[in-house]
Design an enzyme around this catalytic site. Structure first.
Site, PDB file in Angstrom:
ATOM      1  CG  ASP A 206      21.011   2.803  32.389  1.00  0.00           C
ATOM      2  OD1 ASP A 206      22.118   3.176  32.691  1.00  0.00           O
ATOM      3  OD2 ASP A 206      20.772   1.435  32.118  1.00  0.00           O
ATOM      4  N   GLY A 230      20.852   9.857  35.411  1.00  0.00           N
ATOM      5  CA  GLY A 230      21.695   9.438  36.203  1.00  0.00           C
ATOM      6  C   GLY A 230      23.165   8.476  36.882  1.00  0.00           C
ATOM      7  CG  ASP A 231      27.051   7.195  38.958  1.00  0.00           C
ATOM      8  OD1 ASP A 231      27.022   6.496  38.811  1.00  0.00           O
ATOM      9  OD2 ASP A 231      27.587   7.959  39.543  1.00  0.00           O
ATOM     10  CG  PHE A 232      23.210   2.548  39.278  1.00  0.00           C
ATOM     11  CD1 PHE A 232      24.651   2.515  39.354  1.00  0.00           C
ATOM     12  CD2 PHE A 232      23.065   1.850  38.054  1.00  0.00           C
ATOM     13  CE1 PHE A 232      25.857   1.357  38.286  1.00  0.00           C
ATOM     14  CE2 PHE A 232      23.829   1.515  36.699  1.00  0.00           C
ATOM     15  CZ  PHE A 232      24.904   0.509  37.141  1.00  0.00           C
ATOM     16  CG  HIS A 249      25.865  -9.946  35.806  1.00  0.00           C
ATOM     17  ND1 HIS A 249      25.964 -10.769  34.755  1.00  0.00           N
ATOM     18  CD2 HIS A 249      25.846  -8.224  34.721  1.00  0.00           C
ATOM     19  CE1 HIS A 249      25.698 -10.670  33.493  1.00  0.00           C
ATOM     20  NE2 HIS A 249      25.573  -8.626  33.586  1.00  0.00           N
TER      21      HIS A 249
END
Length: 348
Positions: A206, A230-232, A249
């Site tokens: 995350d 990190g940046d998914f 969502h």
């Protein structure tokens, strides 16, 4: 109009009154939790003067709040201007099993509250009104406020704790050595998986802000997991299986597809993907059975620009990202389903 028709109209009017005034008790829940009243009553009954000192509130106004709480069966009057928690009130205490205190503060908090006040604007424009009232995306706004960030992280954990046993049971991880929880917050769900499967190793992934107190939550299984920030949308660790709960969502179709494609790019050929999300019924006749999902859909509209989806909607997202839907397993209670997917084409 017949007598029966008049009675029916009266009953519908009362039902609409309940809907119209629904925000009043919602703010009562939020305010009790925000002021720390349930925590101040955790050890037993207390009088209003003592409670006001503990919570930094105006005694006569606190008494009115508590009186309303009695009416909603959150607290009970114990005599001599004293109050104590009712069973439901304990569910607003910090850290109590099944607590909803942080969820109440998040969903009824200032920014979300104002965003819902602009629901009509979002319906007219298709854009999240949260950005209109705060000037930032929901996630940027949360990240910029340490207090709100802590409330958000714990609110997500509160929702996860209740559904975790059923979610873990619904995910077939036979043959998987390592499970990556993508967007897993403070690791509440991953901790449940690792506790249930001693042979499994885990990766919590995350943003640095989203991870919160993950090191503490995962302390008991620290030897079998690692925490990565990190940046998914940019990168995802390579693992045998992935679980993604209450993340898809949050995003519109383009961003949701990009996230799922990023996971597919990192996944080995035999990887398994488990999406944990509400699944809206396709039959309009069933919508009266899922009011919470419908309200969540509107919350996504005003707050993030995301949406709740039907099984067909999820199928389309997965196919576009290189996955195929294997099955959908509703969990007991809590409104979640587990959608299991497998790779549908070679990695690009």
């Amino acid at each position: 109009m017949t007598a029966a028709g008049t009675a029916e109209a009266g009953a519908e009017r009362e039902r609409l009154f309940g809907l119209l005034w629904g925000f009043f008790p919602a703010q009562l829940l939020r305010t009790l939790a925000q002021l720390g009243v349930p925590d101040a009553l955790a050890d037993g009954p207390a009088d209003v003067t003592t409670l006001a000192a503990r919570t930094g509130t105006h005694p006569p106004s606190l008494r009115r709040l508590l009186t309303a709480g009695v009416g909603l069966q959150l607290v009970t009057a114990a005599g001599d201007d004293r109050y104590e928690l009712a069973p439901a009130g304990h569910l607003l205490r910090t850290g109590a099993p099944g607590s909803l205190g942080n969820l109440a503060q998040l969903f009824c908090g200032d920014a979300t509250w104002r965003a819902w006040g602009e629901l009509g604007w979002s319906v007219r424009t298709g854009a999240p009104s949260f950005e209109k009232v705060t000037g930032r995306t929901a996630f940027a706004h949360i990240a910029a406020d340490p207090t709100l960030s802590a409330v958000f992280t714990e609110a997500m954990a509160e929702g996860t704790r209740a559904g975790a046993p059923a979610i873990v049971a619904a995910c077939d991880l036979d043959g998987a050595g390592t499970l990556c929880d993508v967007g897993g917050g403070n690791g509440t769900l991953l901790a449940a998986f690792l506790a249930a499967r001693p042979e499994l190793r885990g990766v919590l992934f995350d943003t640095a802000d989203g991870l919160g107190d993950a090191a503490t939550v995962l302390a008991g299984v620290a030897d079998r997991c690692r925490i990565e920030a990190g940046d998914f949308f940019a990168e995802v660790p390579s693992c045998d299986a992935y679980v993604v709960k209450s993340v898809v969502h949050d995003w519109d179709d383009d961003r949701a597809t990009a996230l799922l494609a990023r996971i597919r790019a990192a996944a080995p050929p035999n990887a398994a993907l488990f999406l944990v999300e509400p699944v809206l019924p396709a039959d309009p006749a069933e919508l009266t059975q899922v009011p919470t999902m419908l309200m969540s859909d509107l919350n996504m509209l005003v707050c993030t620009g995301g949406r709740e989806r039907t099984a067909a909607d999820f199928t389309a997202l997965l196919v576009a990202a290189g996955w195929r839907l294997v099955d959908v397993a509703p969990t007991e209670r809590h409104g979640y389903s587990v959608l299991r997917a497998a790779p549908d084409r070679p990695r690009e």
